[in-house]
Write a protein that holds these residues in place. Structure first.
Motif, PDB file in Angstrom:
ATOM      1  N   HIS A   1      11.513   4.188   5.714  1.00 14.82           N
ATOM      2  CA  HIS A   1      11.935   2.938   6.347  1.00 14.82           C
ATOM      3  C   HIS A   1      11.168   1.742   5.773  1.00 14.82           C
ATOM      4  CE1 HIS A   1      13.351   0.182   9.400  1.00 14.82           C
ATOM      5  NE2 HIS A   1      12.088  -0.090   9.756  1.00 14.82           N
ATOM      6  N   GLN A   2       9.861   1.913   5.604  1.00 15.06           N
ATOM      7  CA  GLN A   2       9.048   0.822   5.086  1.00 15.06           C
ATOM      8  C   GLN A   2       9.408   0.466   3.644  1.00 15.06           C
ATOM      9  OE1 GLN A   2       6.976  -0.938   6.908  1.00 15.06           O
ATOM     10  NE2 GLN A   2       7.219   0.347   8.720  1.00 15.06           N
TER      11      GLN A   2
ATOM     12  N   LEU B   1      10.890  -3.076   2.089  1.00 16.67           N
ATOM     13  CA  LEU B   1      10.332  -3.759   0.925  1.00 16.67           C
ATOM     14  C   LEU B   1      11.414  -4.025  -0.115  1.00 16.67           C
ATOM     15  CD1 LEU B   1       7.810  -4.843  -0.528  1.00 16.67           C
ATOM     16  CD2 LEU B   1       7.401  -2.533  -1.403  1.00 16.67           C
ATOM     17  N   GLU B   2      12.254  -3.040  -0.352  1.00 21.34           N
ATOM     18  CA  GLU B   2      13.340  -3.202  -1.319  1.00 21.34           C
ATOM     19  C   GLU B   2      14.312  -4.294  -0.874  1.00 21.34           C
ATOM     20  OE1 GLU B   2      13.834   1.161  -3.433  1.00 21.34           O
ATOM     21  OE2 GLU B   2      14.718   0.874  -1.434  1.00 21.34           O
ATOM     22  N   LYS B   3      14.575  -4.341   0.429  1.00 18.65           N
ATOM     23  CA  LYS B   3      15.469  -5.372   0.956  1.00 18.65           C
ATOM     24  C   LYS B   3      14.880  -6.757   0.747  1.00 18.65           C
ATOM     25  CE  LYS B   3      17.898  -6.767   5.176  1.00 18.65           C
ATOM     26  NZ  LYS B   3      18.124  -6.471   6.613  1.00 18.65           N
TER      27      LYS B   3
ATOM     28  N   LEU C   1      -0.842   9.075   3.297  1.00 19.97           N
ATOM     29  CA  LEU C   1      -0.931   7.817   4.030  1.00 19.97           C
ATOM     30  C   LEU C   1      -1.166   8.034   5.523  1.00 19.97           C
ATOM     31  CD1 LEU C   1       1.970   5.883   2.273  1.00 19.97           C
ATOM     32  CD2 LEU C   1      -0.459   5.251   2.191  1.00 19.97           C
ATOM     33  N   GLY C   2      -0.929   9.266   5.974  1.00 22.58           N
ATOM     34  CA  GLY C   2      -1.106   9.576   7.390  1.00 22.58           C
ATOM     35  C   GLY C   2       0.021   9.083   8.259  1.00 22.58           C
ATOM     36  N   ILE C   3       1.220   8.968   7.694  1.00 22.64           N
ATOM     37  CA  ILE C   3       2.402   8.547   8.446  1.00 22.64           C
ATOM     38  C   ILE C   3       3.501   9.584   8.234  1.00 22.64           C
ATOM     39  CG2 ILE C   3       1.809   6.086   8.303  1.00 22.64           C
ATOM     40  CD1 ILE C   3       3.836   5.831   6.026  1.00 22.64           C
TER      41      ILE C   3
ATOM     42  N   GLU D   1       0.839  -1.203   0.000  1.00 23.85           N
ATOM     43  CA  GLU D   1       0.000   0.000   0.000  1.00 23.85           C
ATOM     44  C   GLU D   1       0.875   1.254   0.000  1.00 23.85           C
ATOM     45  OE1 GLU D   1      -3.240   2.272   2.900  1.00 23.85           O
ATOM     46  OE2 GLU D   1      -2.485   0.279   3.425  1.00 23.85           O
ATOM     47  N   TYR D   2       1.931   1.255   0.837  1.00 16.95           N
ATOM     48  CA  TYR D   2       2.850   2.397   0.878  1.00 16.95           C
ATOM     49  C   TYR D   2       3.555   2.557  -0.465  1.00 16.95           C
ATOM     50  CZ  TYR D   2       2.299   2.145   5.975  1.00 16.95           C
ATOM     51  OH  TYR D   2       1.801   2.139   7.244  1.00 16.95           O
TER      52      TYR D   2
END
Length: 307
Positions: free
Chosen positions: A34-35, A39-41, A25-27, A7-8
């Motif tokens: 970081h998120q 995901l890339e990792k 996103l409200g973050i 979603e991010y």
């Protein structure tokens, strides 16, 4: 990989700006960064090229974007189908019934059910093994008369019903003995029907054989033949109440009386889908409306568990 990571990712691939994407996103922006790194990792490749505050998708990012969109569409489709199924907008309802007159009851209620839920497919299985059909998940529920104890089944007694002798002439008495009911020409269901099986059994017990002048599986034909004076018939109160019989007359049968219990059969601890619950509601409502002799505690229990 978690759905929120995707979603991010989708929001960032749309905005191509960390701050703007984070706000929508409200973050916080650091949390989003970081998120995305997590995901890339997990994927093993960079998904974005950083160009100052703006970003652009890499070739791998474009692939992930397309597949993520596919995943989102699949989830939305799954959710829509589940919602539709829960509201009986799609799917099917399977009912197992014994051969004979109870099929008329079930089929007649299907008219009203179809008017309420036109997109639900109703399958009525006529079988001598109602319990087996329910246990093998071939039916959502069944309607039966004679039951064998089984811990895997949830059985609710719906009502007791009697049988009437019907004719086109009014009698001076409200009751008639079973032996007298067999006198004269009779128009009956074939021996495969549960009603006829009960008649055959009772006639053997009192030692009075009989031979119907007409046998037919059609209740409408039976009523028309009686209406035209071809003979009399013995039918369940269920059928007498469900069809147009205002021009016919009935007598209660006694010595011995003819009665049977009607049961609703479901698999124990099994999810009862919305379609089945709504149909059972119609069935119980019709039974109560016709003032059958019902088991109040059983119906109250059915209301709390199923309805």
């Amino acid at each position: 990989m978690e759905l929120r990571h995707l979603e991010y990712f989708l929001m960032l691939s749309k905005e191509l700006h960390f701050t703007k994407a984070a706000e929508k996103l409200g973050i916080s922006q650091p949390t989003l960064s970081h998120q995305i790194k997590m995901l890339e990792k997990e994927i093993g490749y960079s998904l974005f090229n950083r160009v100052g505050k703006r970003v652009e998708l890499t070739k791998v990012g474009e692939i992930v974007q397309q597949e993520t969109l596919n995943i989102r569409d699949s989830i939305q489709s799954m959710s829509s189908q589940i919602t539709a199924l829960s509201k009986v907008e799609i799917g099917e309802l399977k009912i197992a019934v014994l051969p004979g007159e109870i099929t008329d009851l079930v089929s007649t209620l299907c008219i009203q059910f179809n008017q309420l839920y036109p997109n639900i497919k109703v399958i009525i299985e006529t079988t001598d093994q109602v319990e087996k059909s329910v246990l093998q998940n071939k039916a959502d529920f069944g309607i039966d008369f004679q039951l064998n104890p089984n811990d895997l089944l949830e059985v609710t007694k719906l009502y007791d019903e009697e049988f009437y002798l019907i004719s086109n002439e009014k009698s001076d008495t409200q009751n008639i003995s079973f032996s007298s009911a067999l006198d004269g020409p009779l128009i009956l269901f074939p021996s495969i029907h549960q009603c006829r099986k009960l008649l055959n059994k009772t006639s053997c017990e009192i030692g009075k054989p009989f031979e119907p002048i007409v046998e037919t599986s059609s209740i409408r034909s039976i009523l028309n033949l009686v209406r035209n004076g071809v003979g009399r018939s013995i039918v369940s109160r269920t059928l007498y109440e469900f069809y147009e019989t205002e021009d016919l007359f009935f007598q209660h049968i006694d010595k011995p009386s003819l009665n049977r219990a009607v049961y609703l059969v479901m698999k124990r601890n099994c999810f009862i889908n919305y379609a089945a619950r709504e149909y059972i509601k119609l069935l119980v409502s019709e039974i109560e409306k016709l003032h059958f002799h019902i088991e109040k505690e059983a119906i109250d229990s059915l209301h709390s568990v199923v309805l």
